[in-house]
Enzyme design. Sequence first.
Site, PDB file in Angstrom:
ATOM      1  N   GLU A 262       0.839  -1.214   0.000  1.00 40.76           N
ATOM      2  CA  GLU A 262       0.000   0.000   0.000  1.00 40.76           C
ATOM      3  C   GLU A 262       0.867   1.255   0.000  1.00 40.76           C
ATOM      4  O   GLU A 262       1.892   1.309   0.680  1.00 40.76           O
ATOM      5  CB  GLU A 262      -0.882  -0.014   1.246  1.00 40.76           C
ATOM      6  CG  GLU A 262      -1.841   1.180   1.300  1.00 40.76           C
ATOM      7  CD  GLU A 262      -3.045   0.876   2.155  1.00 40.76           C
ATOM      8  OE1 GLU A 262      -3.810  -0.030   1.805  1.00 40.76           O
ATOM      9  OE2 GLU A 262      -3.210   1.553   3.170  1.00 40.76           O
TER      10      GLU A 262
ATOM     11  N   GLY B 131     -14.885   6.378   4.661  1.00 38.81           N
ATOM     12  CA  GLY B 131     -13.980   7.405   5.190  1.00 38.81           C
ATOM     13  C   GLY B 131     -14.380   7.753   6.604  1.00 38.81           C
ATOM     14  O   GLY B 131     -15.522   7.509   7.029  1.00 38.81           O
TER      15      GLY B 131
ATOM     16  N   GLN C 232      -8.782  -4.290   8.481  1.00 42.05           N
ATOM     17  CA  GLN C 232      -8.011  -3.332   9.277  1.00 42.05           C
ATOM     18  C   GLN C 232      -6.785  -4.064   9.837  1.00 42.05           C
ATOM     19  O   GLN C 232      -6.805  -5.296   9.977  1.00 42.05           O
ATOM     20  CB  GLN C 232      -8.917  -2.824  10.421  1.00 42.05           C
ATOM     21  CG  GLN C 232      -8.307  -1.840  11.380  1.00 42.05           C
ATOM     22  CD  GLN C 232      -7.860  -0.574  10.684  1.00 42.05           C
ATOM     23  OE1 GLN C 232      -6.824  -0.584  10.023  1.00 42.05           O
ATOM     24  NE2 GLN C 232      -8.620   0.494  10.819  1.00 42.05           N
TER      25      GLN C 232
END
Length: 293
Positions: A17, A108, A178
């Site tokens: 990432e 978000g 996560q």
Amino acid sequence: MKILQEILDEKLTLSFEVFPPKNDSTFEEVLQATEEIAALKPSFISVTYGAGGKGGRYTMEIARRLQNTDGVETLAHLTCVGAGREDVRAYLRAMKDAGIHNIMALRGDLPEGMTLETMTNSPYPHASDLIREIRASGDFCIGAACYPEVHPESAVQAEDLKWLKEKVEAGADFLTTQMFFDNNLLYNFLYKLRETGVTVPVVPGIMPITRANQVKRAQQLSGSFMPRRFTSLVDKFGYSPDAMKQAGILYACDQIIDLFANGIRHVHVYTMNKPDVAEAILNHLSGMLGRAF
Ligand code: FAD
């Protein structure tokens, strides 16, 4: 190509990432780091959205270059919090024009001053609403976020899983977790998720902590449980940048090896624009990944 194929591949693989420039980095510095990570040929690279308040301009540009110049499959993140319908539709058209086929669809975090109540006036109050929009907009491969330790806004895991199932029913092709520092939390989550009937692939997200000062930030962001085995490593080696970096990378590798040993074939690594960290992980795992470095 759609990255779902990469995720479903029989081989053991890693993806990395990167994030767009923040206040402490320039676009050129981020591009340089991204190109170095791309040169390591991970199965794909994801580009986060929204860092530094520059919206999606940088995300799109980095993803476009990765996809078309560096020849690495790209997963572009997109958040919908506070976004208007026309803006989202225009952005999706631009993604298509840029040759980007894979989108990580996220709500978000709620900006300061925005509440869940005001969100209900938004066209996309939840990630599932964005996923429906993307699904209707073209032939994209769609990822969504999941939380082995429960999203902080959910009171109980059953509630979180209910909405997660809705994201999959809305059209998410796969889920990425996560960060977590105890693999047992992931395994327990997977049992519970599969019980709900969700069958899409779940990609574990692993964060190598390479600096002691990352610990607090990571915990604030994710609320992740940090096992004693991990915190004692930070206590012991946090004083030394070299020692902490090595210990953090090896802890992440240990988590990845355990995931591979327990049937997971694809792991996403939160490499945070650090080519040296990405390369070290690939080197440590090269035998398992069937790659020579
Ligand atoms: P949602 O799926 O909408 O869930 C948010 C909360 O609302 C959860 O508690 C959920 O249970 C609940 N909920 C969901 N649907 C409903 C519904 N229909 N009714 C009532 N409640 C509901 N943030 C960024 O800004 N940029 C990024 O690039 C980014 N990338 C990320 C990548 C991953 C893999 C992960 C795990 C997180 C990422 N985030 C990113 C952070 C993410 O935006 C936040 O965690 C955010 O708070 C929730 O986003 P979500 O897409 O999971 O939201």
